[in-house]
Design an enzyme around this catalytic site. Structure first.
Site, PDB file in Angstrom:
ATOM      1  N   ASP A  12      -0.708  59.803  63.675  1.00 57.45           N
ATOM      2  CA  ASP A  12      -1.840  60.028  62.770  1.00 57.45           C
ATOM      3  C   ASP A  12      -1.437  60.720  61.477  1.00 57.45           C
ATOM      4  O   ASP A  12      -2.192  61.511  60.903  1.00 57.45           O
ATOM      5  CB  ASP A  12      -2.948  60.831  63.480  1.00 57.45           C
ATOM      6  CG  ASP A  12      -3.349  60.180  64.790  1.00 57.45           C
ATOM      7  OD1 ASP A  12      -3.379  58.942  64.837  1.00 57.45           O
ATOM      8  OD2 ASP A  12      -3.613  60.912  65.765  1.00 57.45           O
ATOM      9  N   HIS A  40      -5.031  53.195  62.981  1.00 61.46           N
ATOM     10  CA  HIS A  40      -4.629  53.371  61.584  1.00 61.46           C
ATOM     11  C   HIS A  40      -5.848  53.145  60.698  1.00 61.46           C
ATOM     12  O   HIS A  40      -6.442  52.071  60.713  1.00 61.46           O
ATOM     13  CB  HIS A  40      -3.512  52.385  61.223  1.00 61.46           C
ATOM     14  CG  HIS A  40      -2.262  52.573  62.038  1.00 61.46           C
ATOM     15  ND1 HIS A  40      -1.149  51.803  61.900  1.00 61.46           N
ATOM     16  CD2 HIS A  40      -1.959  53.483  63.004  1.00 61.46           C
ATOM     17  CE1 HIS A  40      -0.211  52.209  62.746  1.00 61.46           C
ATOM     18  NE2 HIS A  40      -0.690  53.223  63.435  1.00 61.46           N
TER      19      HIS A  40
HETATM   20  P1  GDP Z   1      -2.037  56.716  61.166  1.00 58.28           P
HETATM   21  O1  GDP Z   1      -2.319  56.540  62.604  1.00 58.28           O
HETATM   22  O2  GDP Z   1      -0.691  57.325  60.910  1.00 58.28           O
HETATM   23  O3  GDP Z   1      -2.239  55.475  60.343  1.00 58.28           O
HETATM   24  O4  GDP Z   1      -3.100  57.783  60.637  1.00 58.28           O
HETATM   25  P2  GDP Z   1      -4.680  57.844  61.026  1.00 58.28           P
HETATM   26  O5  GDP Z   1      -5.390  56.781  60.272  1.00 58.28           O
HETATM   27  O6  GDP Z   1      -4.860  57.900  62.488  1.00 58.28           O
HETATM   28  O7  GDP Z   1      -5.046  59.297  60.513  1.00 58.28           O
HETATM   29  C1  GDP Z   1      -4.914  59.673  59.197  1.00 58.28           C
HETATM   30  C2  GDP Z   1      -6.305  60.061  58.655  1.00 58.28           C
HETATM   31  O8  GDP Z   1      -6.150  60.775  57.455  1.00 58.28           O
HETATM   32  C3  GDP Z   1      -7.165  58.864  58.295  1.00 58.28           C
HETATM   33  O9  GDP Z   1      -8.510  59.201  58.541  1.00 58.28           O
HETATM   34  C4  GDP Z   1      -6.918  58.666  56.807  1.00 58.28           C
HETATM   35  O10 GDP Z   1      -8.021  58.062  56.141  1.00 58.28           O
HETATM   36  C5  GDP Z   1      -6.754  60.094  56.364  1.00 58.28           C
HETATM   37  N1  GDP Z   1      -5.821  60.285  55.248  1.00 58.28           N
HETATM   38  C6  GDP Z   1      -4.653  59.627  55.010  1.00 58.28           C
HETATM   39  N2  GDP Z   1      -4.026  60.168  53.934  1.00 58.28           N
HETATM   40  C7  GDP Z   1      -4.808  61.190  53.510  1.00 58.28           C
HETATM   41  C8  GDP Z   1      -4.683  62.176  52.469  1.00 58.28           C
HETATM   42  O11 GDP Z   1      -3.713  62.199  51.723  1.00 58.28           O
HETATM   43  N3  GDP Z   1      -5.699  63.098  52.360  1.00 58.28           N
HETATM   44  C9  GDP Z   1      -6.773  63.099  53.198  1.00 58.28           C
HETATM   45  N4  GDP Z   1      -7.718  64.054  53.032  1.00 58.28           N
HETATM   46  N5  GDP Z   1      -6.927  62.190  54.180  1.00 58.28           N
HETATM   47  C10 GDP Z   1      -5.950  61.278  54.343  1.00 58.28           C
HETATM   48  P1  IMO Z   2      -0.988  56.248  65.725  1.00 58.33           P
HETATM   49  O1  IMO Z   2      -0.252  54.947  65.509  1.00 58.33           O
HETATM   50  C1  IMO Z   2      -1.674  59.859  68.077  1.00 58.33           C
HETATM   51  C2  IMO Z   2      -0.626  59.734  72.334  1.00 58.33           C
HETATM   52  C3  IMO Z   2      -1.832  59.842  73.246  1.00 58.33           C
HETATM   53  C4  IMO Z   2      -1.200  60.546  74.440  1.00 58.33           C
HETATM   54  C5  IMO Z   2       0.185  59.915  74.494  1.00 58.33           C
HETATM   55  C6  IMO Z   2       0.319  58.781  75.503  1.00 58.33           C
HETATM   56  O2  IMO Z   2      -2.421  56.199  65.383  1.00 58.33           O
HETATM   57  O3  IMO Z   2      -0.252  57.384  65.110  1.00 58.33           O
HETATM   58  P2  IMO Z   2      -0.637  56.297  75.614  1.00 58.33           P
HETATM   59  O4  IMO Z   2      -2.051  55.796  75.639  1.00 58.33           O
HETATM   60  O5  IMO Z   2       0.171  55.750  74.478  1.00 58.33           O
HETATM   61  O6  IMO Z   2       0.061  56.137  76.931  1.00 58.33           O
HETATM   62  O7  IMO Z   2      -0.781  57.894  75.386  1.00 58.33           O
HETATM   63  O8  IMO Z   2       0.452  59.403  73.183  1.00 58.33           O
HETATM   64  N1  IMO Z   2      -0.708  58.667  71.313  1.00 58.33           N
HETATM   65  C7  IMO Z   2      -1.030  58.871  70.027  1.00 58.33           C
HETATM   66  N2  IMO Z   2      -1.418  59.993  69.392  1.00 58.33           N
HETATM   67  N3  IMO Z   2      -1.560  58.721  67.379  1.00 58.33           N
HETATM   68  C8  IMO Z   2      -1.156  57.590  68.001  1.00 58.33           C
HETATM   69  O9  IMO Z   2      -0.930  56.422  67.342  1.00 58.33           O
HETATM   70  C9  IMO Z   2      -0.890  57.619  69.387  1.00 58.33           C
HETATM   71  N4  IMO Z   2      -0.489  56.717  70.292  1.00 58.33           N
HETATM   72  C10 IMO Z   2      -0.366  57.358  71.468  1.00 58.33           C
HETATM   73  O10 IMO Z   2      -2.853  60.623  72.659  1.00 58.33           O
HETATM   74  O11 IMO Z   2      -1.032  61.906  74.150  1.00 58.33           O
HETATM   75 MG    MG Z   3      -3.676  57.092  64.068  1.00 57.52          MG
END
Ligand code: GDP
Ligand code: IMO
Ligand code: MG
Length: 432
Positions: A12, A40
């Site tokens: 994340d 994502h």
């Molecule tokens: P990913 O799994 O690595 O693609 O990340 P996620 O989408 O799960 O989580 C990142 C969150 O942060 C999302 O809700 C994005 O919209 C938000 N986000 C990404 N970059 C920024 C930033 O630079 N500032 C803020 N405030 N939010 C961001």
């Molecule tokens: P993105 O791509 C955050 C974590 C789960 C759990 C552990 C194992 O959005 O960054 P699983 O269901 O994969 O067997 O769970 O891994 N986990 C993540 N945490 N972002 C992710 O993906 C994750 N993918 C798996 O929360 O702790």
């Molecule tokens: Mg994510």
């Protein structure tokens, strides 16, 4: 040319947003590992798109998208995600989406046993806790893959004589072995097989030999971006085992999950959240179980995209990032969510771990050691200024630049992008 976007912490970090920013320069976006455990988020013109299993490249109409052999695919979720993206207005998705014939299939019984296993672990009195999985069947599917009893896409779509009967036999046997392991659970095998008879025809147009697909694209000088999922500290080998996911989320997973030679890889972009978060259980040395952690959680809106769980929050951990950099070899970094730190007067950063006064050389592999580490912090001054409307890197407050410089110097990797908000436009580029 193959460039890679990888998560450097516990997920994340904002990988989807960087992929979205870069995708205009690429012909293909490929996923190489994980499944719909990922989440994502991309925000374009105020519209929010959540990608779980499908590559974020679908947002760009000119881009082809591939799920590689290292990805695990739950077909009902695959089609549901596709339909929800189409409902949000993404056009022509079906002709731009390809699935590896070698990818393993996630079935509902994998998801059921994922939850049964979690319950079993939670009830154990001796050593522990459950992993806090997403419940999407990821671990059980990689288990059946490793134990050589899994079913792959080609097993399903194969229309040679006897192929469907073999699929049915292997499917029934798999369910039986799961029931031997976990006891009886409600599961209508015949209804499931009937459902897959329909799904296989729906899936067929998407299926490709992804090894050929990727290597042809490389030889034709196509520009390929690999979208990492999950993150380094969740890698099955390098993460905080057993509190990890079940796939190779580090750079090695790009090679094994797509069938491309390592020398095809050029740039490796590490995505680093300006602080640290983690969803699920497991060690997190710089976690802040206090008002600072809560403030990061609230300002950063830190909720899991896949499960809606609150993300645990803490300070940036350079011990983690040094280890992560060693393994993945980032060529540059995207520091994301720097704006979330705008109102902190002082910003501690973890720089070393020690146990009983003895400094550790690197991130430890052992859970008992991780539970015993004392974390050393360096406190950097905050900038106390709203950076969300800053338009260029040069205009960032001096203390924000100093924070970024500290990271660059510690890791020996240049920062190339800085996120200042969730939207596509909120990303500063720095010449490197
Ligand atoms: P990913 O799994 O690595 O693609 O990340 P996620 O989408 O799960 O989580 C990142 C969150 O942060 C999302 O809700 C994005 O919209 C938000 N986000 C990404 N970059 C920024 C930033 O630079 N500032 C803020 N405030 N939010 C961001
Ligand atoms: P993105 O791509 C955050 C974590 C789960 C759990 C552990 C194992 O959005 O960054 P699983 O269901 O994969 O067997 O769970 O891994 N986990 C993540 N945490 N972002 C992710 O993906 C994750 N993918 C798996 O929360 O702790
Ligand atoms: Mg994510």
């Amino acid at each position: 040319m193959v460039n890679v976007v990888l998560g450097s912490q516990w997920g994340d970090e904002g990988k989807g947003k960087l992929v979205d920013l870069l995708v205009g320069k690429y012909d293909i976006v490929a996923r190489c590992a994980g499944g719909n455990n990922a989440g994502h988020t991309i925000v374009v013109g105020g519209v929010k798109y959540d990608f779980h299993m499908l590559p974020s490249g679908l947002v760009n109409p000119g881009c082809q998208n591939l799920l590689g052999n290292g990805v695990v695919v739950h077909l009902p979720s695959f089609f549901a995600e596709l339909e929800s993206l189409e409902a949000k207005g993404l056009t022509d998705c079906r002709s731009r989406l390809f699935v590896s014939s070698r990818a393993h299939l996630v079935f509902d019984f994998h998801q059921i046993t994922d939850k049964l296993r979690e319950n079993e672990l939670a009830g154990r009195s001796t050593d522990g806790k459950n992993i806090g999985t997403t419940g999407k069947g990821i671990g059980p599917t990689y288990s059946t893959k490793a134990s050589r009893s899994g079913l792959r896409v080609h097993h399903l779509v194969n229309d040679l004589p006897g192929a469907w009967e073999l699929f049915e036999t292997r499917f029934r046997r798999l369910v039986e072995t799961r029931k031997l392991r976990y006891g009886d659970f409600p599961y209508d095998v015949e209804a499931e097989l009937a459902r897959y008879k329909v799904l296989k025809e729906q899936l067929r147009p998407f299926v490709v030999d992804s090894v050929l697909f990727m290597n042809k694209a490389i030889s034709e000088n196509k520009r390929i971006l690999v979208e990492g999922a999950n993150a380094l500290m969740l890698d099955i080998d390098f993460g905080t085992y057993p509190y990890v996911t079940s796939s190779a989320t580090a750079i090695g997973g790009v090679v094994t999950g797509l069938g491309i030679p390592p020398r095809a890889i050029d740039q490796v972009y590490g995505v680093v959240k300006a602080y640290t978060t983690r969803v699920g259980e497991g060690p997190f040395p710089s976690e802040q179980l206090n008002a600072d952690g809560e403030k990061l959680q609230q300002i950063g809106a830190e909720f899991g995209v896949t499960t809606g769980r609150k993300r645990r929050c803490g300070w940036l951990d350079l011990v983690v990032l040094k280890y992560s950099t060693m393994i993945n070899g980032y060529t540059s970094l995207n520091i994301t969510k720097l704006d979330v730190l705008d109102t902190f007067k002082e910003i501690p950063v973890a720089v070393a771990y020690s146990i009983n006064g003895k400094k550790l050389e690197s991130f430890p592999e052992d859970l008992i050691a991780l539970g015993a580490v004392d974390v050393e912090y360096v406190t950097l001054p905050g900038w106390n200024e709203d950076i969300t409307s800053v338009k260029t890197y040069a205009e960032l407050p001096e203390n924000a630049k100093a924070y970024l410089k500290y990271i660059e110097d510690f890791l020996g990797v240049p920062v190339e992008w800085v996120g200042t908000g969730p939207g596509r436009e909120s990303m500063l580029h720095k010449e490197i």
